[in-house]
Motif scaffolding. Structure first.
Motif, short mmCIF file in Angstrom:
data_model
loop_
_atom_site.label_atom_id
_atom_site.label_comp_id
_atom_site.label_asym_id
_atom_site.label_seq_id
_atom_site.Cartn_x
_atom_site.Cartn_y
_atom_site.Cartn_z
N PRO A 79 56.52 7.22 47.86
CA PRO A 79 58.00 7.19 47.12
C PRO A 79 57.90 6.47 45.93
CG PRO A 79 58.00 6.17 49.23
CD PRO A 79 56.49 6.59 49.11
N GLU A 80 57.45 5.50 45.79
CA GLU A 80 57.11 4.43 44.65
C GLU A 80 56.79 5.41 43.35
OE1 GLU A 80 55.67 3.87 47.24
OE2 GLU A 80 56.82 2.39 48.28
N LYS A 81 55.93 6.29 43.51
CA LYS A 81 55.57 6.97 42.45
C LYS A 81 56.50 7.77 41.91
CE LYS A 81 50.37 7.24 43.47
NZ LYS A 81 49.22 7.89 43.78
N PHE A 82 57.32 8.49 43.00
CA PHE A 82 58.29 9.35 42.31
C PHE A 82 59.53 8.78 41.70
CE2 PHE A 82 62.63 11.39 43.87
CZ PHE A 82 62.29 12.35 43.15
N VAL A 83 59.77 7.28 42.30
CA VAL A 83 60.70 6.63 41.91
C VAL A 83 60.39 5.96 40.40
CG1 VAL A 83 61.88 4.42 42.12
CG2 VAL A 83 61.84 5.83 44.11
N GLY A 84 59.41 5.75 40.40
CA GLY A 84 58.75 5.39 39.04
C GLY A 84 59.04 6.40 37.86
N MET A 85 58.56 7.98 38.58
CA MET A 85 58.51 8.86 37.61
C MET A 85 60.12 9.38 37.04
SD MET A 85 59.86 12.09 37.47
CE MET A 85 59.57 12.73 39.11
N MET A 86 61.04 8.99 37.89
CA MET A 86 62.44 9.21 37.85
C MET A 86 63.06 8.13 36.75
SD MET A 86 63.36 12.10 39.12
CE MET A 86 65.42 12.12 39.81
N ARG A 87 62.39 7.00 36.85
CA ARG A 87 63.07 5.85 36.12
C ARG A 87 62.53 5.86 34.57
NH1 ARG A 87 64.33 2.16 40.48
NH2 ARG A 87 66.62 3.04 41.08
N SER A 88 61.36 6.43 34.34
CA SER A 88 60.55 6.28 33.29
C SER A 88 60.28 7.50 32.53
CB SER A 88 59.16 5.61 33.63
OG SER A 88 58.30 6.74 34.17
N GLY A 89 60.43 8.76 33.42
CA GLY A 89 60.44 10.17 32.85
C GLY A 89 58.88 10.34 32.44
N LEU A 90 57.93 9.58 33.10
CA LEU A 90 56.52 9.65 33.08
C LEU A 90 55.74 10.07 34.55
CD1 LEU A 90 55.67 6.80 30.57
CD2 LEU A 90 55.88 9.20 30.00
N ARG A 91 54.85 10.87 34.30
CA ARG A 91 54.12 10.98 35.76
C ARG A 91 53.21 10.01 35.90
NH1 ARG A 91 53.87 16.09 32.75
NH2 ARG A 91 54.88 17.76 33.49
N PRO A 92 52.62 9.90 37.31
CA PRO A 92 51.65 8.68 37.30
C PRO A 92 50.63 8.74 36.41
CG PRO A 92 52.21 10.03 39.45
CD PRO A 92 52.87 10.71 38.41
N ASP A 93 50.09 9.83 35.85
CA ASP A 93 49.00 9.68 35.00
C ASP A 93 49.38 9.19 33.53
OD1 ASP A 93 50.08 12.07 34.11
OD2 ASP A 93 48.59 13.26 34.40
#
Length: 298
Positions: free
Chosen positions: A246-260
């Protein structure tokens, strides 16, 4: 040879005339359709204006996409100005608007939940399918916050559609706000905000306008032609496979960037969705991970 060329030219002319006739029929049908009166069941809400309701309404306004179209102040703005001719300006929602200033309680429900103006005509560009399932408490809080905004000068709504889009609307291939909704559905029951798939399904209503009822993605109906298709959020798609935590998903929703580090679609409203709190985003993640597999996108 010249005879064949003449025949070809006449055939091409005939095809063009026929195509123009089809477009004209669609445009005229679209004008009649846009002028229709849509009767929907509307029940007025008891609007609270206490601090808790206003805080909840402000959160919903800023995190569910309202701000993207109407602006942080609510005075409205142009959010689509496509070279192809599609132009959309969201209206001023504050009491400084001569139109909104006359809204009664039932008018807010009719417009937000059903995509229908007080006049009874369908709204053309309003993602009411995203808000149709708001609980009465949340809808009341949202409206209470909007009605509390300071009055500001601003423009009325304006939608300009290219000829082809107007024709497609007339033929039913592009739908207005009222057409996308099952008006017989009752509002969602009040829910406690918890990190659970059930509450995540409630949050996911904000995604329906672009990703579709089954969240299977595909071309966004009525969007400018250069907009990318919405991602398939079901297990059959590749979008959610990137987020094994979930941390990766939340990070994407906050930044607009995928994990890569690569950017997600430029049309995703991250300025709004990134304002969702950890509970909403965590619940949304669990819901998306629990979706049944789908084999075909929209």
């Amino acid at each position: 040879m010249k005879r064949m060329i003449r025949i070809g030219l006449w055939s091409l002319t005939g095809v063009c005339v026929l195509a123009a006739g089809v477009v004209l029929v669609g445009v005229l049908a679209g004008e009649r359709k846009g002028a229709r009166i849509v009767s929907v069941p509307v029940v007025s809400l008891a609007y609270r204006d206490d601090a808790q309701a206003l805080a909840r309404g402000k959160y919903l306004y800023e995190s569910r996409g309202c701000m993207d179209c109407h602006g942080a102040s609510g005075k409205g703005r142009v959010f689509i100005d496509d070279p192809g001719g599609l132009y959309v300006r969201a209206p001023n929602l504050t009491s400084g608007s001569a139109v909104i200033g006359r809204y009664r309680e039932a008018d807010w429900v009719r417009a937000i939940r059903h995509g229908v103006a007080p006049s009874g005509r369908a709204l053309m560009v309003m993602p009411s399918e995203d808000y149709n399932r708001l609980s009465d408490d949340d809808l009341g809080a949202l409206v209470a916050y909007v009605r509390s905004l300071p009055p500001l000068p601003g423009e009325v709504a304006e939608v300009r559609l290219p000829w082809m889009v107007r024709a497609l609307y007339g033929f039913g291939l592009v739908k207005d706000a009222a057409e996308k909704i099952d008006h017989g559905l009752p509002p969602a029951r009040p829910m406690t905000a918890t990190v659970s798939p059930e509450y995540g399904a409630y949050v996911a209503n904000a995604c329906l306008g672009c990703h579709g009822a089954g969240l299977r993605g595909g071309k966004i109906p009525g969007a400018p032609p250069d907009w990318p298709p919405a991602a398939d959020l079901t297990p059959a798609g590749s979008a959610m496979a990137r987020y094994d935590a979930p941390e990766k998903f939340v990070g994407m929703m906050r930044s607009g960037l995928r994990p890569d580090g690569s950017p997600v679609s430029r049309v995703m409203p991250f300025d709004s969705f990134g304002r969702m709190d950890d509970v909403d985003l965590g619940a949304l993640y669990l819901h998306l991970k629990a979706l049944p597999a789908q084999s075909a996108s929209r």
